[in-house]
Write a protein that holds these residues in place. Structure first.
Motif, PDB file in Angstrom:
ATOM      1  N   VAL A   1       4.803   0.191  10.814  1.00  0.00           N
ATOM      2  CA  VAL A   1       5.543   1.063   9.899  1.00  0.00           C
ATOM      3  C   VAL A   1       6.855   1.505  10.551  1.00  0.00           C
ATOM      4  CG1 VAL A   1       5.548   3.323   8.748  1.00  0.00           C
ATOM      5  CG2 VAL A   1       3.539   1.833   8.577  1.00  0.00           C
ATOM      6  N   GLU A   2       6.794   1.859  11.825  1.00  0.00           N
ATOM      7  CA  GLU A   2       8.014   2.269  12.536  1.00  0.00           C
ATOM      8  C   GLU A   2       9.042   1.133  12.556  1.00  0.00           C
ATOM      9  OE1 GLU A   2       9.553   3.639  16.950  1.00  0.00           O
ATOM     10  OE2 GLU A   2       7.406   3.711  16.518  1.00  0.00           O
ATOM     11  N   LYS A   3       8.595  -0.093  12.803  1.00  0.00           N
ATOM     12  CA  LYS A   3       9.507  -1.249  12.805  1.00  0.00           C
ATOM     13  C   LYS A   3      10.086  -1.489  11.410  1.00  0.00           C
ATOM     14  CE  LYS A   3       7.386  -3.597  16.703  1.00  0.00           C
ATOM     15  NZ  LYS A   3       6.463  -4.657  17.120  1.00  0.00           N
ATOM     16  N   LEU A   4       9.264  -1.340  10.376  1.00  0.00           N
ATOM     17  CA  LEU A   4       9.746  -1.511   9.003  1.00  0.00           C
ATOM     18  C   LEU A   4      10.776  -0.435   8.642  1.00  0.00           C
ATOM     19  CD1 LEU A   4       6.361  -2.459   7.305  1.00  0.00           C
ATOM     20  CD2 LEU A   4       8.365  -3.958   7.533  1.00  0.00           C
ATOM     21  N   GLU A   5      10.583   0.766   9.165  1.00  0.00           N
ATOM     22  CA  GLU A   5      11.547   1.845   8.929  1.00  0.00           C
ATOM     23  C   GLU A   5      12.851   1.573   9.686  1.00  0.00           C
ATOM     24  OE1 GLU A   5       8.379   5.524   8.248  1.00  0.00           O
ATOM     25  OE2 GLU A   5       9.274   5.223  10.225  1.00  0.00           O
ATOM     26  N   ARG A   6      12.745   1.203  10.952  1.00  0.00           N
ATOM     27  CA  ARG A   6      13.946   0.934  11.771  1.00  0.00           C
ATOM     28  C   ARG A   6      14.769  -0.218  11.216  1.00  0.00           C
ATOM     29  NH1 ARG A   6      10.854   1.115  16.598  1.00  0.00           N
ATOM     30  NH2 ARG A   6      11.181  -1.114  16.737  1.00  0.00           N
ATOM     31  N   SER A   7      14.103  -1.234  10.680  1.00  0.00           N
ATOM     32  CA  SER A   7      14.815  -2.401  10.156  1.00  0.00           C
ATOM     33  C   SER A   7      15.394  -2.156   8.761  1.00  0.00           C
ATOM     34  CB  SER A   7      13.885  -3.619  10.117  1.00  0.00           C
ATOM     35  OG  SER A   7      12.886  -3.446   9.130  1.00  0.00           O
ATOM     36  N   GLY A   8      15.053  -1.018   8.147  1.00  0.00           N
ATOM     37  CA  GLY A   8      15.584  -0.688   6.833  1.00  0.00           C
ATOM     38  C   GLY A   8      14.766  -1.210   5.665  1.00  0.00           C
ATOM     39  N   VAL A   9      13.658  -1.878   5.954  1.00  0.00           N
ATOM     40  CA  VAL A   9      12.788  -2.335   4.863  1.00  0.00           C
ATOM     41  C   VAL A   9      12.222  -1.117   4.133  1.00  0.00           C
ATOM     42  CG1 VAL A   9      10.648  -3.549   4.289  1.00  0.00           C
ATOM     43  CG2 VAL A   9      12.230  -4.530   5.955  1.00  0.00           C
ATOM     44  N   ILE A  10      11.737  -0.149   4.897  1.00  0.00           N
ATOM     45  CA  ILE A  10      11.300   1.129   4.327  1.00  0.00           C
ATOM     46  C   ILE A  10      12.454   2.101   4.537  1.00  0.00           C
ATOM     47  CG2 ILE A  10       9.675   3.043   4.474  1.00  0.00           C
ATOM     48  CD1 ILE A  10       7.564   1.052   5.481  1.00  0.00           C
ATOM     49  N   ALA A  11      13.068   2.516   3.425  1.00  0.00           N
ATOM     50  CA  ALA A  11      14.249   3.376   3.510  1.00  0.00           C
ATOM     51  C   ALA A  11      13.900   4.859   3.363  1.00  0.00           C
ATOM     52  CB  ALA A  11      15.257   2.975   2.438  1.00  0.00           C
ATOM     53  N   GLY A  12      12.689   5.173   2.957  1.00  0.00           N
ATOM     54  CA  GLY A  12      12.305   6.565   2.789  1.00  0.00           C
ATOM     55  C   GLY A  12      11.039   6.678   1.956  1.00  0.00           C
ATOM     56  N   TYR A  13      10.614   7.912   1.773  1.00  0.00           N
ATOM     57  CA  TYR A  13       9.407   8.209   1.016  1.00  0.00           C
ATOM     58  C   TYR A  13       9.757   9.322   0.037  1.00  0.00           C
ATOM     59  CZ  TYR A  13       7.343   5.821   4.999  1.00  0.00           C
ATOM     60  OH  TYR A  13       7.040   4.908   5.966  1.00  0.00           O
ATOM     61  N   ARG A  14       9.195   9.252  -1.181  1.00  0.00           N
ATOM     62  CA  ARG A  14       9.489  10.310  -2.132  1.00  0.00           C
ATOM     63  C   ARG A  14       8.368  10.437  -3.158  1.00  0.00           C
ATOM     64  NH1 ARG A  14      14.493   7.270  -4.677  1.00  0.00           N
ATOM     65  NH2 ARG A  14      15.208   8.003  -2.708  1.00  0.00           N
ATOM     66  N   ALA A  15       8.331  11.604  -3.752  1.00  0.00           N
ATOM     67  CA  ALA A  15       7.405  11.837  -4.864  1.00  0.00           C
ATOM     68  C   ALA A  15       8.068  11.345  -6.144  1.00  0.00           C
ATOM     69  CB  ALA A  15       7.085  13.329  -4.971  1.00  0.00           C
TER      70      ALA A  15
ATOM     71  N   ALA B   1       0.830  -1.209   0.000  1.00  0.00           N
ATOM     72  CA  ALA B   1       0.000   0.000   0.000  1.00  0.00           C
ATOM     73  C   ALA B   1       0.868   1.263   0.000  1.00  0.00           C
ATOM     74  CB  ALA B   1      -0.934  -0.003   1.211  1.00  0.00           C
ATOM     75  N   LEU B   2       1.937   1.267   0.798  1.00  0.00           N
ATOM     76  CA  LEU B   2       2.815   2.434   0.832  1.00  0.00           C
ATOM     77  C   LEU B   2       3.611   2.590  -0.458  1.00  0.00           C
ATOM     78  CD1 LEU B   2       4.144   2.401   4.501  1.00  0.00           C
ATOM     79  CD2 LEU B   2       2.567   4.051   3.451  1.00  0.00           C
ATOM     80  N   HIS B   3       3.933   1.478  -1.086  1.00  0.00           N
ATOM     81  CA  HIS B   3       4.630   1.566  -2.370  1.00  0.00           C
ATOM     82  C   HIS B   3       3.736   2.211  -3.416  1.00  0.00           C
ATOM     83  CE1 HIS B   3       6.286   0.159  -6.231  1.00  0.00           C
ATOM     84  NE2 HIS B   3       7.419   0.415  -5.624  1.00  0.00           N
ATOM     85  N   GLU B   4       2.454   1.888  -3.366  1.00  0.00           N
ATOM     86  CA  GLU B   4       1.482   2.466  -4.295  1.00  0.00           C
ATOM     87  C   GLU B   4       1.254   3.941  -3.999  1.00  0.00           C
ATOM     88  OE1 GLU B   4      -3.245   1.985  -4.960  1.00  0.00           O
ATOM     89  OE2 GLU B   4      -2.098   0.121  -4.815  1.00  0.00           O
ATOM     90  N   ASN B   5       1.185   4.286  -2.712  1.00  0.00           N
ATOM     91  CA  ASN B   5       0.941   5.672  -2.310  1.00  0.00           C
ATOM     92  C   ASN B   5       1.579   5.914  -0.948  1.00  0.00           C
ATOM     93  OD1 ASN B   5       0.030   8.187  -1.556  1.00  0.00           O
ATOM     94  ND2 ASN B   5      -2.137   7.768  -1.920  1.00  0.00           N
ATOM     95  N   GLY B   6       2.762   6.496  -0.953  1.00  0.00           N
ATOM     96  CA  GLY B   6       3.510   6.747   0.278  1.00  0.00           C
ATOM     97  C   GLY B   6       2.901   7.814   1.163  1.00  0.00           C
ATOM     98  N   ARG B   7       1.852   8.463   0.712  1.00  0.00           N
ATOM     99  CA  ARG B   7       1.222   9.525   1.507  1.00  0.00           C
ATOM    100  C   ARG B   7      -0.017   9.052   2.270  1.00  0.00           C
ATOM    101  NH1 ARG B   7       1.306  15.200  -1.503  1.00  0.00           N
ATOM    102  NH2 ARG B   7       0.077  15.540   0.346  1.00  0.00           N
ATOM    103  N   LEU B   8      -0.275   7.760   2.258  1.00  0.00           N
ATOM    104  CA  LEU B   8      -1.449   7.259   2.976  1.00  0.00           C
ATOM    105  C   LEU B   8      -1.314   7.540   4.473  1.00  0.00           C
ATOM    106  CD1 LEU B   8      -1.988   3.754   1.317  1.00  0.00           C
ATOM    107  CD2 LEU B   8      -3.374   5.811   1.012  1.00  0.00           C
ATOM    108  N   SER B   9      -2.409   7.937   5.079  1.00  0.00           N
ATOM    109  CA  SER B   9      -2.411   8.140   6.529  1.00  0.00           C
ATOM    110  C   SER B   9      -2.444   6.775   7.212  1.00  0.00           C
ATOM    111  CB  SER B   9      -3.647   8.947   6.940  1.00  0.00           C
ATOM    112  OG  SER B   9      -4.821   8.174   6.709  1.00  0.00           O
TER     113      SER B   9
END
Length: 147
Positions: A38-52, A11-19
């Motif tokens: 989401v916080e755990k995915l960010e800390r583990s490096g699975v989610i490395a950032g968000y961009r337009a 879902a975040l890959h499709e739209n990183g701006r989802l609440s």
């Protein structure tokens, strides 16, 4: 990584701006549970950032191409630093094979492209291919099965 993490990532890959509320609705969890995941995915490096995702042609750079650059070994790291300073270069991968670098470029005109290629030729041999379409872009790789 379980099915909820995979759904969140998709879902975040499709739209990183989802609440978190919308993510929670999509994956059938509470918003606090989604926020924790989401916080755990960010800390583990699975989610490395968000961009337009920006379309270069909408910014006045309709010409895109791929340039293979074969760099002499002793100059490789110096050339990498020089490439980082060239704003026309929008992406660069170090690749196997004889080329060494695959550079994606977005420019406003053929004259600008010609000047860029001339600059790059100082550092090695180039082979340029024009991009006419991008039928697959920004695809999510296959997600691992449940642990």
């Amino acid at each position: 990584m379980d099915k909820f993490d995979r759904k969140i990532i998709a879902a975040l890959h499709e739209n990183g701006r989802l609440s978190f509320a919308e993510l929670a609705r999509r994956v059938n969890l509470s918003a606090p549970a989604v926020a924790d995941r989401v916080e755990k995915l960010e800390r583990s490096g699975v989610i490395a950032g968000y961009r337009a995702i920006i379309r270069p042609e909408a910014l006045g750079c309709p010409i895109q191409c791929l340039i293979e650059l074969t760099v002499k070994n002793q100059e490789y790291y110096t050339v990498l630093e020089l490439l980082k300073a060239m704003p026309e270069i929008v992406h660069c991968d170090s690749i196997t094979g004889s080329s060494g670098l695959m550079i994606r470029v977005a420019v406003d005109s053929m004259g600008t492209l010609q000047a860029l290629i001339a600059r790059l030729m100082q550092y090695g041999d180039t082979k340029t291919s024009m991009v006419i379409d991008t039928p697959v872009s920004h695809r999510l790789p296959p997600l691992p099965e449940e642990d």
